[in-house]
Design a protein around this motif. Structure first.
Motif, mmCIF file in Angstrom:
data_model
loop_
_atom_site.group_PDB
_atom_site.id
_atom_site.type_symbol
_atom_site.label_atom_id
_atom_site.label_comp_id
_atom_site.label_asym_id
_atom_site.label_seq_id
_atom_site.Cartn_x
_atom_site.Cartn_y
_atom_site.Cartn_z
ATOM 1 N N SER A 193 0.895 -1.167 -0.143
ATOM 2 C CA SER A 193 -0.036 -0.086 -0.048
ATOM 3 C C SER A 193 0.852 1.274 0.017
ATOM 4 C CB SER A 193 -0.982 0.100 1.147
ATOM 5 O OG SER A 193 -0.212 0.110 2.393
ATOM 6 N N CYS A 194 0.303 2.360 -0.173
ATOM 7 C CA CYS A 194 0.987 3.565 -0.193
ATOM 8 C C CYS A 194 1.289 4.180 1.266
ATOM 9 C CB CYS A 194 0.063 4.763 -1.041
ATOM 10 S SG CYS A 194 1.055 6.312 -1.136
ATOM 11 N N SER A 195 2.313 3.593 1.854
ATOM 12 C CA SER A 195 2.399 3.782 3.528
ATOM 13 C C SER A 195 3.872 4.089 3.623
ATOM 14 C CB SER A 195 2.232 2.529 3.894
ATOM 15 O OG SER A 195 3.233 1.454 3.331
ATOM 16 N N VAL A 196 4.739 4.471 2.653
ATOM 17 C CA VAL A 196 6.012 4.736 3.045
ATOM 18 C C VAL A 196 6.159 6.314 2.752
ATOM 19 C CG1 VAL A 196 8.484 4.632 2.675
ATOM 20 C CG2 VAL A 196 6.927 2.569 2.458
ATOM 21 N N PRO A 197 6.602 7.172 3.911
ATOM 22 C CA PRO A 197 6.793 8.488 3.468
ATOM 23 C C PRO A 197 7.709 8.829 2.073
ATOM 24 C CG PRO A 197 6.812 8.290 5.739
ATOM 25 C CD PRO A 197 7.093 6.898 4.947
ATOM 26 N N ASP A 198 6.932 9.673 1.336
ATOM 27 C CA ASP A 198 7.723 10.123 -0.230
ATOM 28 C C ASP A 198 8.645 11.168 0.029
ATOM 29 O OD1 ASP A 198 8.263 10.812 -2.658
ATOM 30 O OD2 ASP A 198 6.621 11.587 -3.244
ATOM 31 N N PRO A 199 9.797 11.016 0.186
ATOM 32 C CA PRO A 199 10.913 11.950 0.416
ATOM 33 C C PRO A 199 10.697 13.336 -0.575
ATOM 34 C CG PRO A 199 11.885 10.268 -0.524
ATOM 35 C CD PRO A 199 10.636 9.912 -0.397
ATOM 36 N N THR A 200 9.950 13.004 -1.815
ATOM 37 C CA THR A 200 10.028 13.934 -2.735
ATOM 38 C C THR A 200 8.938 14.977 -2.822
ATOM 39 O OG1 THR A 200 8.761 12.599 -4.514
ATOM 40 C CG2 THR A 200 11.302 12.482 -4.221
ATOM 41 N N THR A 201 7.955 14.537 -1.987
ATOM 42 C CA THR A 201 6.761 15.266 -1.946
ATOM 43 C C THR A 201 6.133 15.635 -0.634
ATOM 44 O OG1 THR A 201 4.893 13.550 -2.157
ATOM 45 C CG2 THR A 201 5.958 14.749 -4.217
ATOM 46 N N GLY A 202 6.302 14.666 0.417
ATOM 47 C CA GLY A 202 5.722 14.517 1.687
ATOM 48 C C GLY A 202 4.537 13.731 1.558
ATOM 49 N N GLY A 203 4.349 13.154 0.493
ATOM 50 C CA GLY A 203 2.848 12.247 0.271
ATOM 51 C C GLY A 203 3.695 10.746 0.775
ATOM 52 N N CYS A 204 2.848 9.923 -0.051
ATOM 53 C CA CYS A 204 3.218 8.482 0.266
ATOM 54 C C CYS A 204 3.572 7.676 -0.965
ATOM 55 C CB CYS A 204 2.197 7.944 1.174
ATOM 56 S SG CYS A 204 0.555 7.636 0.034
ATOM 57 N N ILE A 205 4.349 6.752 -0.726
ATOM 58 C CA ILE A 205 4.860 5.735 -1.777
ATOM 59 C C ILE A 205 4.736 4.337 -1.280
ATOM 60 C CG2 ILE A 205 5.725 7.445 -3.381
ATOM 61 C CD1 ILE A 205 8.558 6.645 -2.207
ATOM 62 N N THR A 206 4.795 3.241 -2.120
ATOM 63 C CA THR A 206 5.048 2.132 -1.621
ATOM 64 C C THR A 206 6.317 1.596 -1.201
ATOM 65 O OG1 THR A 206 5.400 1.018 -3.840
ATOM 66 C CG2 THR A 206 3.114 1.327 -3.237
ATOM 67 N N ALA A 207 6.582 0.650 -0.725
ATOM 68 C CA ALA A 207 7.987 0.365 -0.109
ATOM 69 C C ALA A 207 8.801 -0.201 -1.352
ATOM 70 C CB ALA A 207 8.095 -0.867 0.629
ATOM 71 N N ARG A 253 1.338 12.064 -6.468
ATOM 72 C CA ARG A 253 0.583 13.015 -6.835
ATOM 73 C C ARG A 253 -0.752 12.880 -6.656
ATOM 74 N NH1 ARG A 253 2.885 13.789 -11.626
ATOM 75 N NH2 ARG A 253 1.320 12.809 -12.880
ATOM 76 N N SER A 254 -1.623 13.640 -5.641
ATOM 77 C CA SER A 254 -3.021 13.262 -5.016
ATOM 78 C C SER A 254 -3.792 13.659 -6.322
ATOM 79 C CB SER A 254 -3.177 13.663 -3.834
ATOM 80 O OG SER A 254 -3.286 15.312 -3.842
ATOM 81 N N ALA A 255 -3.533 14.817 -6.772
ATOM 82 C CA ALA A 255 -4.583 15.689 -7.776
ATOM 83 C C ALA A 255 -4.936 14.893 -9.263
ATOM 84 C CB ALA A 255 -4.086 16.910 -8.071
ATOM 85 N N GLU A 256 -4.057 13.698 -9.637
ATOM 86 C CA GLU A 256 -4.086 13.195 -10.748
ATOM 87 C C GLU A 256 -5.369 12.072 -10.499
ATOM 88 O OE1 GLU A 256 -0.876 11.511 -13.167
ATOM 89 O OE2 GLU A 256 -1.655 9.831 -12.308
#
Length: 335
Positions: A207-221, A243-246
């Protein structure tokens, strides 16, 4: 535990790790130019430390394999020699043992009889001595094996710590977004570490549960792993993942990143050195797709998918914009 050259090397690597961990948070508040140099240097040192620690662990594990082989060979020899000694004892018993030799001395040449008995006694003594030697060797080898297990565990723990430090340095570069490396040339990029798989070889759901260092959002492991591995390979330019808006696509699920081929952001249609950087990065993702878990790669109006047999034309979204045509960035989507 006895001091060994392996432990001394391990101590040096762990000391370097401690120094590195002190460096990263300090660099975050430094001058931007100094900051970038410090982070890049820290990553380079962390990668070197990781390679050294990995080599140390591999050497210890290879020694363990050799030791296990020696223990097995020794046990086999003990088993064989024990059987021979037992046979010798049975034969001596069935033949009446030493008392029966009196009849030999009474008939024939006594000197020959005594020589024969001496030989039998010598062979028995030698077999017993050899058996004891092998048993002692087995005890020594097994004691060494136990000590080596402790060293291997310590090396594995140190390697895990150094891996975390290395990944933290890569994440710091991704978060900074000002990498300016020209990228590796001619396919000489570092081979990435393999992403974890299930025991049956399949890819685990993430799942999208790892902090994304490039945006502050989340990414998978798995996406996080691919991002950091790309940076470690030298592809450190501006990158954005979540990118949440997409509407639709892989970005909102944390399974995609856009790697700019220019320094500092998405500048426009790539030419010259920027185009070469993108070519090399796209090639690197394709080359190591199986190790990383790559679903597809888009670059310069082309898309690569394993299921589709390779590269094919990608029409973009119309209008000829660099963003839609992916002529200013390499898009990576993960399984």
């Amino acid at each position: 535990m006895t001091d060994t050259p392996f432990k001394r090397r391990l101590a040096v690597v762990v000391s370097g790790l401690c120094a590195f961990l002190m460096l990263v948070p300090v660099a975050a508040h430094a001058d931007p130019d100094t900051d970038e140099q410090g982070i890049d240097s820290a990553l380079s040192e962390a990668i070197d430390d990781y390679i050294e620690a990995e080599d140390a662990l591999n050497t210890a594990e290879a020694r363990q394999d050799d030791l296990n082989d020696s223990i097995k060979d020794t046990k086999d020899s003990i088993e064989t020699l024990t059987s021979e000694v037992n046979d010798f004892a049975v034969a001596a018993y069935l033949n009446g043992g030493i008392p029966s030799t009196m009849s030999v001395l009474a008939v024939g040449d006594p000197t020959s009889a005594i020589d024969g008995l001496s030989t039998l006694s010598y062979l028995g003594d030698q077999s017993g001595a050899k058996l004891q030697e092998l048993i002692d060797a087995q005890v020594t080898l097994e004691a060494e094996e136990l000590a080596l297990e402790d060293e291997i565990q310590a090396a594995a723990d140190a390697l895990a710590d150094i891996r975390d430090a290395r990944d933290a340095a890569a994440a710091a570069i991704a978060a900074d977004g000002t990498g300016s490396s020209p990228g590796p040339q001619g396919g000489n990029a570092r081979v990435p570490d393999a992403a974890p798989r299930n025991t049956d070889g399949s890819w685990p759901y993430e799942s999208c549960s790892v902090p994304d260092p490039t945006t502050g959002g989340c990414i998978t492991a798995r996406t996080d792993h691919a991002l950091k591995q790309a940076i470690m390979a030298g592809f450190d330019r501006y990158t954005k993942c979540y990118r949440s808006a997409e509407d639709g696509g892989e970005h909102p699920r944390g399974r995609a990143c856009d790697f700019s081929v220019d320094v500092g952001g998405f500048v426009g249609y790539a030419t010259g050195e920027s185009k070469t950087y993108g070519d090399n990065l796209a090639y690197w993702f394709v080359q190591h797709a199986d190790l990383l878990g790559v679903k597809y790669v888009i670059w310069f109006n082309e898309i690569w998918e394993p299921a589709a047999g390779g590269w094919r034309y990608y029409p973009g979204c119309g209008g000829g914009s660099p963003s839609c045509d992916h002529t200013d960035h390499v898009h990576l989507s993960m399984l």
